[in-house]
Motif scaffolding. Structure first.
Motif, mmCIF file in Angstrom:
data_model
loop_
_atom_site.group_PDB
_atom_site.id
_atom_site.type_symbol
_atom_site.label_atom_id
_atom_site.label_comp_id
_atom_site.label_asym_id
_atom_site.label_seq_id
_atom_site.Cartn_x
_atom_site.Cartn_y
_atom_site.Cartn_z
ATOM 1 N N ASP A 112 0.830 -1.213 0.000
ATOM 2 C CA ASP A 112 0.000 0.000 0.000
ATOM 3 C C ASP A 112 0.859 1.256 0.000
ATOM 4 O O ASP A 112 0.558 2.234 -0.693
ATOM 5 N N GLU A 113 1.922 1.219 0.783
ATOM 6 C CA GLU A 113 2.839 2.361 0.856
ATOM 7 C C GLU A 113 3.432 2.642 -0.521
ATOM 8 O O GLU A 113 3.548 3.797 -0.944
ATOM 9 N N ASP A 116 0.687 4.060 -2.949
ATOM 10 C CA ASP A 116 0.431 5.462 -2.602
ATOM 11 C C ASP A 116 1.539 6.363 -3.155
ATOM 12 O O ASP A 116 1.268 7.455 -3.668
ATOM 13 N N SER A 117 2.784 5.897 -3.049
ATOM 14 C CA SER A 117 3.923 6.680 -3.531
ATOM 15 C C SER A 117 3.886 6.826 -5.053
ATOM 16 O O SER A 117 4.149 7.903 -5.596
ATOM 17 N N ILE A 119 1.246 6.731 -7.002
ATOM 18 C CA ILE A 119 0.153 7.637 -7.361
ATOM 19 C C ILE A 119 0.524 9.078 -7.056
ATOM 20 O O ILE A 119 0.306 9.988 -7.873
ATOM 21 N N GLU A 120 1.118 9.298 -5.885
ATOM 22 C CA GLU A 120 1.499 10.645 -5.467
ATOM 23 C C GLU A 120 2.504 11.265 -6.433
ATOM 24 O O GLU A 120 2.429 12.458 -6.741
ATOM 25 N N TYR A 149 -4.105 -3.436 -7.716
ATOM 26 C CA TYR A 149 -3.789 -2.559 -6.574
ATOM 27 C C TYR A 149 -4.135 -1.107 -6.916
ATOM 28 O O TYR A 149 -4.685 -0.381 -6.078
ATOM 29 N N LYS A 153 -7.118 1.586 -5.331
ATOM 30 C CA LYS A 153 -6.827 2.943 -4.845
ATOM 31 C C LYS A 153 -7.515 4.001 -5.710
ATOM 32 O O LYS A 153 -7.196 5.184 -5.630
#
Length: 224
Positions: A112-113, A116-117, A119-120, A149, A153
């Motif tokens: 998940d981390e 998120d990275s 996408i960010e 995944y 998100k």
């Protein structure tokens, strides 16, 4: 070439490249790619130097992005935030090591981390698909997992572009075609789903039935 001379030439090329990377707009990256393609010494040394090799790979990703991302209105590309060879390697490693997390089935929290990275930082599906080709052992499986995944998100477009890119790469297979066809069906892109299902080499009866139904809809036979 003697070691000392090679080291001297490498430092010279590194300086040239770092200077060119101070700007990463379309014109600047295009000029950088022309330089890499025309300079014989760069071609020799990129095969021996990790960062130059990564830059060459990133430039190929960028060229693919310019074709595949425009229809989606996406302007951000792999060179976003990459203003030096060191930053180019850092970004590449971020993507690469994240793929390894998925491939080695690390904990959901760790994955998940990573997602998120990605996408960010605006890492495109094109970049993900192409780095999977370069670095992954189980390419198709990891492309499908990563797309799921991303969907979880709500990064639906990135997941779609990842799979669309994967269908054009060396690891394209029935599983990827099926996964992408499912996404097209979810988005009600029936013509695209029909085309993708037809690419499946080993069709079971369920797929054949779906194709018949889609053909009827697309030909206006199921309009009541």
């Amino acid at each position: 070439m003697k070691i000392a001379k090679q080291y001297e030439e490498l430092n010279k090329i590194r300086s040239i490249v770092d200077e060119k990377l101070l700007r990463t707009d379309f014109a600047a990256v295009s000029e950088l790619i022309r330089y890499m393609n025309r300079d014989d010494m760069f071609e020799k040394l990129r095969l021996k130097d990790t960062q130059l090799g990564i830059l060459h790979t990133i430039s190929r990703i960028w060229l693919e992005e310019k074709t595949r991302l425009a229809p989606y209105g996406i302007e951000q590309d792999i060179f976003n935030g990459v203003n030096s060879l060191e930053l180019a390697e850092s970004k590449y490693r971020l993507i690469q090591f994240g793929i390894f997390r998925i491939e080695n089935e690390l904990s959901g929290e760790v994955i998940d981390e990573y997602i998120d990275s990605v996408i960010e930082q605006g890492v495109s599906g094109v970049a993900l698909a192409m780095i999977i080709r370069e670095e992954s052992k189980f390419r198709a499986d990891n492309a499908i997992k990563l797309s799921r995944y991303l969907k979880n998100k709500n990064a639906y477009v990135d997941a779609l572009i990842l799979l669309e890119t994967a269908t054009s790469l060396s690891y394209a297979c029935d599983d990827i075609y099926m996964e992408l066809a499912d996404m097209y069906l979810e988005a009600n892109c029936l013509d695209k789903a029909y085309g993708m299902l037809n690419r499946i080499e080993h069709k079971d009866q369920n797929i054949e039935d779906i194709l018949v139904e889609l053909a009827g809809i697309l030909n206006g036979e199921n309009n009541g």
